[in-house]
Design an enzyme around this catalytic site. Structure first.
Site, short mmCIF file in Angstrom:
data_model
loop_
_atom_site.label_atom_id
_atom_site.label_comp_id
_atom_site.label_asym_id
_atom_site.label_seq_id
_atom_site.Cartn_x
_atom_site.Cartn_y
_atom_site.Cartn_z
N ARG A 1 0.00 12.12 -5.29
CA ARG A 1 0.36 13.06 -4.23
C ARG A 1 1.42 14.05 -4.73
O ARG A 1 1.95 13.89 -5.82
CB ARG A 1 0.91 12.29 -3.01
CG ARG A 1 -0.16 11.48 -2.29
CD ARG A 1 0.43 10.58 -1.22
NE ARG A 1 1.25 9.51 -1.80
CZ ARG A 1 1.92 8.61 -1.08
NH1 ARG A 1 1.88 8.65 0.22
NH2 ARG A 1 2.63 7.67 -1.68
N LYS B 1 7.53 10.09 -3.74
CA LYS B 1 8.07 8.76 -4.03
C LYS B 1 9.56 8.84 -4.35
O LYS B 1 10.09 9.91 -4.70
CB LYS B 1 7.35 8.14 -5.23
CG LYS B 1 5.91 7.78 -4.96
CD LYS B 1 5.73 6.93 -3.74
CE LYS B 1 5.58 5.48 -4.05
NZ LYS B 1 5.20 4.72 -2.82
N TYR C 1 10.43 9.87 0.30
CA TYR C 1 10.52 8.43 0.60
C TYR C 1 11.54 7.80 -0.35
O TYR C 1 11.54 8.11 -1.55
CB TYR C 1 9.16 7.73 0.35
CG TYR C 1 8.10 8.02 1.37
CD1 TYR C 1 8.27 7.67 2.71
CD2 TYR C 1 6.89 8.62 1.01
CE1 TYR C 1 7.27 7.91 3.66
CE2 TYR C 1 5.90 8.87 1.95
CZ TYR C 1 6.10 8.51 3.27
OH TYR C 1 5.11 8.76 4.19
N HIS D 1 13.05 4.08 0.47
CA HIS D 1 12.95 2.61 0.55
C HIS D 1 14.09 1.94 -0.22
O HIS D 1 13.86 1.21 -1.19
CB HIS D 1 11.59 2.13 0.05
CG HIS D 1 10.45 2.62 0.91
ND1 HIS D 1 10.19 2.13 2.16
CD2 HIS D 1 9.53 3.59 0.69
CE1 HIS D 1 9.16 2.76 2.68
NE2 HIS D 1 8.74 3.66 1.82
N GLU E 1 11.17 7.63 5.46
CA GLU E 1 10.78 6.44 6.22
C GLU E 1 11.74 6.09 7.35
O GLU E 1 11.41 5.26 8.19
CB GLU E 1 10.60 5.22 5.29
CG GLU E 1 11.88 4.65 4.68
CD GLU E 1 12.32 5.36 3.40
OE1 GLU E 1 11.71 6.37 3.04
OE2 GLU E 1 13.29 4.89 2.78
N SER F 1 0.09 5.38 7.55
CA SER F 1 -0.56 4.26 8.25
C SER F 1 -1.93 4.69 8.76
O SER F 1 -2.88 3.92 8.74
CB SER F 1 0.30 3.78 9.41
OG SER F 1 1.43 3.08 8.93
N VAL G 1 -0.52 -6.16 10.70
CA VAL G 1 0.63 -6.49 11.55
C VAL G 1 1.91 -5.91 10.95
O VAL G 1 2.00 -5.67 9.75
CB VAL G 1 0.83 -8.01 11.74
CG1 VAL G 1 -0.38 -8.63 12.38
CG2 VAL G 1 1.13 -8.68 10.42
N VAL H 1 -3.69 -4.92 4.66
CA VAL H 1 -2.94 -3.66 4.60
C VAL H 1 -1.44 -3.94 4.64
O VAL H 1 -0.63 -3.20 4.08
CB VAL H 1 -3.36 -2.72 5.76
CG1 VAL H 1 -2.69 -1.35 5.60
CG2 VAL H 1 -4.87 -2.56 5.82
N ILE I 1 0.21 -5.81 3.01
CA ILE I 1 0.68 -6.37 1.73
C ILE I 1 2.01 -5.75 1.29
O ILE I 1 2.81 -6.39 0.61
CB ILE I 1 -0.40 -6.19 0.62
CG1 ILE I 1 -0.03 -6.96 -0.64
CG2 ILE I 1 -0.68 -4.73 0.32
CD1 ILE I 1 -0.01 -8.44 -0.50
N ASP I 2 2.29 -4.51 1.74
CA ASP I 2 3.57 -3.90 1.33
C ASP I 2 4.75 -4.59 2.00
O ASP I 2 5.90 -4.37 1.62
CB ASP I 2 3.58 -2.39 1.59
CG ASP I 2 3.40 -2.04 3.05
OD1 ASP I 2 2.89 -2.89 3.82
OD2 ASP I 2 3.78 -0.92 3.44
N LYS J 1 -1.90 -11.33 -2.61
CA LYS J 1 -0.93 -10.86 -3.63
C LYS J 1 -1.31 -9.42 -3.95
O LYS J 1 -2.50 -9.06 -3.96
CB LYS J 1 -0.91 -11.75 -4.86
CG LYS J 1 -2.23 -11.87 -5.59
CD LYS J 1 -2.01 -12.68 -6.85
CE LYS J 1 -3.18 -12.93 -7.73
NZ LYS J 1 -4.40 -12.47 -7.86
N ALA K 1 -1.35 -2.16 -2.55
CA ALA K 1 -0.09 -1.88 -1.84
C ALA K 1 0.10 -0.41 -1.51
O ALA K 1 0.84 -0.08 -0.59
CB ALA K 1 1.08 -2.40 -2.66
N ASN K 2 -0.55 0.48 -2.26
CA ASN K 2 -0.44 1.91 -1.92
C ASN K 2 -1.82 2.50 -1.66
O ASN K 2 -2.31 3.35 -2.41
CB ASN K 2 0.31 2.70 -3.01
CG ASN K 2 -0.47 2.77 -4.30
OD1 ASN K 2 -1.24 1.84 -4.59
ND2 ASN K 2 -0.31 3.83 -5.06
N MET K 3 -2.45 2.04 -0.60
CA MET K 3 -3.81 2.48 -0.29
C MET K 3 -3.94 4.00 -0.19
O MET K 3 -4.92 4.56 -0.68
CB MET K 3 -4.30 1.81 1.00
CG MET K 3 -4.55 0.31 0.83
SD MET K 3 -4.99 -0.50 2.38
CE MET K 3 -6.59 0.20 2.74
#
Ligand SMILES: NC(=O)c1ccc[n+]([C@@H]2O[C@H](COP(=O)([O-])OP(=O)(O)OC[C@H]3O[C@@H](n4cnc5c(N)ncnc54)[C@H](O)[C@@H]3O)[C@@H](O)[C@H]2O)c1
Length: 372
Positions: free
Chosen positions: A15, A75, A94, A96, A118, A134, A239, A267, A269-270, A279, A299-301
């Site tokens: 991106r 990122k 972002y 994090h 975020e 999302s 979730v 999804v 997983i992150d 995993k 983890a980064n779909m």
């Protein structure tokens, strides 16, 4: 203001922080935009697209960082990029920071003003700069789930929509928030028989009001979850408990109760994943088998659809980027408490309480930071 956008250097990140349209808007507001050559390539934007929009192109990242008043990225800055930040410069991307003490330390040492996508909020309590990703991951989940279900990929060999005379795949979506709702809509659009589980009654009421003709919903008790999972061909984990690791909703022992060759797309997983056997995987090697159940846990779909993701993120970040450029960060944050919620680091101080708590670092309140 002079706005700079370097090429993303984190592995597998395609991106780019500014689309040509965002660059054009900034230029039309009287700002100067400098792109690193090739920054848009991964998302299908050429240097010419940016020069047509009025941006300048430079060859290297240091040239971008040296001249820009504000750096716009996707990122978190990597170690080499962090060394190029300077006092008074704005970083909008972002971050994090909570699990990343090294980055936090470097950003504090830089003296830059760092606003994290975020943690920017909206008036409904949502996270408007996370929501587009999302949406992308949710809409992608049935697509990758359908692929995982194919026989050659280890799946059950079930077609999402079935055919005349043969029933459709059964899809269970656990979590009916942004990811879950978009996943359910696309799965239903593919012709699958879809049920969404959630623990929030207001959310279930909303899903029922808006989507009752398209997919079913049910309360996410442990009993309902395993009963519906036993019937499912594809299970999508979506979730989120804000600020916490994802709860484990299907255990390893329960895999033996699922249909052989069923697909799990986690999804969440992150946030550690919501299936015990999840995993994190990558786009190069996205799936693996545990006890005959196929797992997809990238983890980064959104990276798989870098162009769509870049444009969706750009649509969401652009008004904030323009406000920061037009007014300067201080006035922009004073005028908009939701943007102020994005302030994580300023003038050597951490300014976001949850990150301070996670890392044991003293925090300067964002309101006071406005005065520094
Ligand atoms: N893998 C990726 O590339 C990727 C991309 C985007 C988002 N995500 C992740 O997807 C997850 C979902 O994000 P979102 O934006 O949809 O969050 P959201 O807050 O909009 O929705 C989460 C939903 O989960 C529900 N929930 C919480 N606990 C539950 C439980 N035990 N059983 C059933 N439902 C439960 C909540 O009520 C809420 O409706 C997050 O972990 C997010 O970080 C991953």
């Amino acid at each position: 203001m002079h706005i700079g956008c370097p090429t993303e250097i984190k592995p597998q990140e395609f991106r780019v922080g500014l689309t040509p349209n965002a660059a054009r808007e900034a230029v039309s507001h009287g700002h100067q935009v400098t792109m690193q050559s090739g920054a848009g390539n991964g998302a299908g934007f050429t240097d010419a697209d940016y020069t047509d929009a009025g941006a300048a192109i430079v060859e290297t990242a240091p040239e971008v960082f040296e001249t820009a008043d504000m750096i716009v990225k996707v990122k978190e800055p990597q170690a080499g990029e962090r060394k190029m930040l300077r006092e008074g410069q704005i970083l909008f991307t972002y971050l994090h920071l909570a699990p990343d003490p090294e980055q936090t330390k470097d950003l504090m040492a830089s003296g830059a003003t760092c606003i994290a996508y975020e943690t920017v909020t909206d008036e409904r309590g949502g996270l408007p700069l996370l929501a587009p990703m999302s949406e992308v991951a949710g809409r992608l989940a049935p697509q990758v789930g359908a692929w995982t279900l194919q026989k050659a990929n280890g799946g059950r060999g079930v077609l999402m929509g079935g055919v005349p005379g043969v029933g459709p795949a059964r899809v269970l979506v656990i979590g009916g928030g942004v990811v879950g709702t978009h996943a359910a809509r696309i799965a239903a659009g593919m012709g699958a028989d879809v049920t969404v589980l959630d623990r929030s009654l207001p959310r279930l009421r909303y899903l029922d009001d808006v989507f009752s003709g398209q997919f079913k919903n049910s309360y996410a008790s442990a009993g309902n979850t395993i009963a519906l999972a036993r019937e499912a061909d594809l299970i999508i984990g979506a979730v989120l408990i804000p600020g916490a690791a994802a709860p484990k909703l299907i255990s390893r022992a329960q895999l033996s109760e699922l249909k052989p060759g069923a697909a799990l797309v986690d999804v969440a997983i992150d946030q550690g994943g919501c299936f015990e056997t999840s995993k994190a995987t990558t786009h190069e090697d996205p799936i693996y088998d545990v006890d005959g159940i196929m797992h997809y846990c990238v983890a980064n779909m959104p990276g798989a659809v870098a162009r769509t993701s870049t444009i969706a993120l750009g649509n969401a970040t652009m008004p904030f980027m323009l406000s920061l450029a037009d007014k300067g960060w201080r006035q922009a944050c004073e005028d908009d408490p939701h943007l102020l919620n994005g302030l994580n680091v300023h003038a050597g101080k951490l300014t976001y309480f949850a990150v301070g708590k996670a890392l044991g670092i003293d925090v300067l309140s964002p309101a006071l930071a406005l005065k520094v």
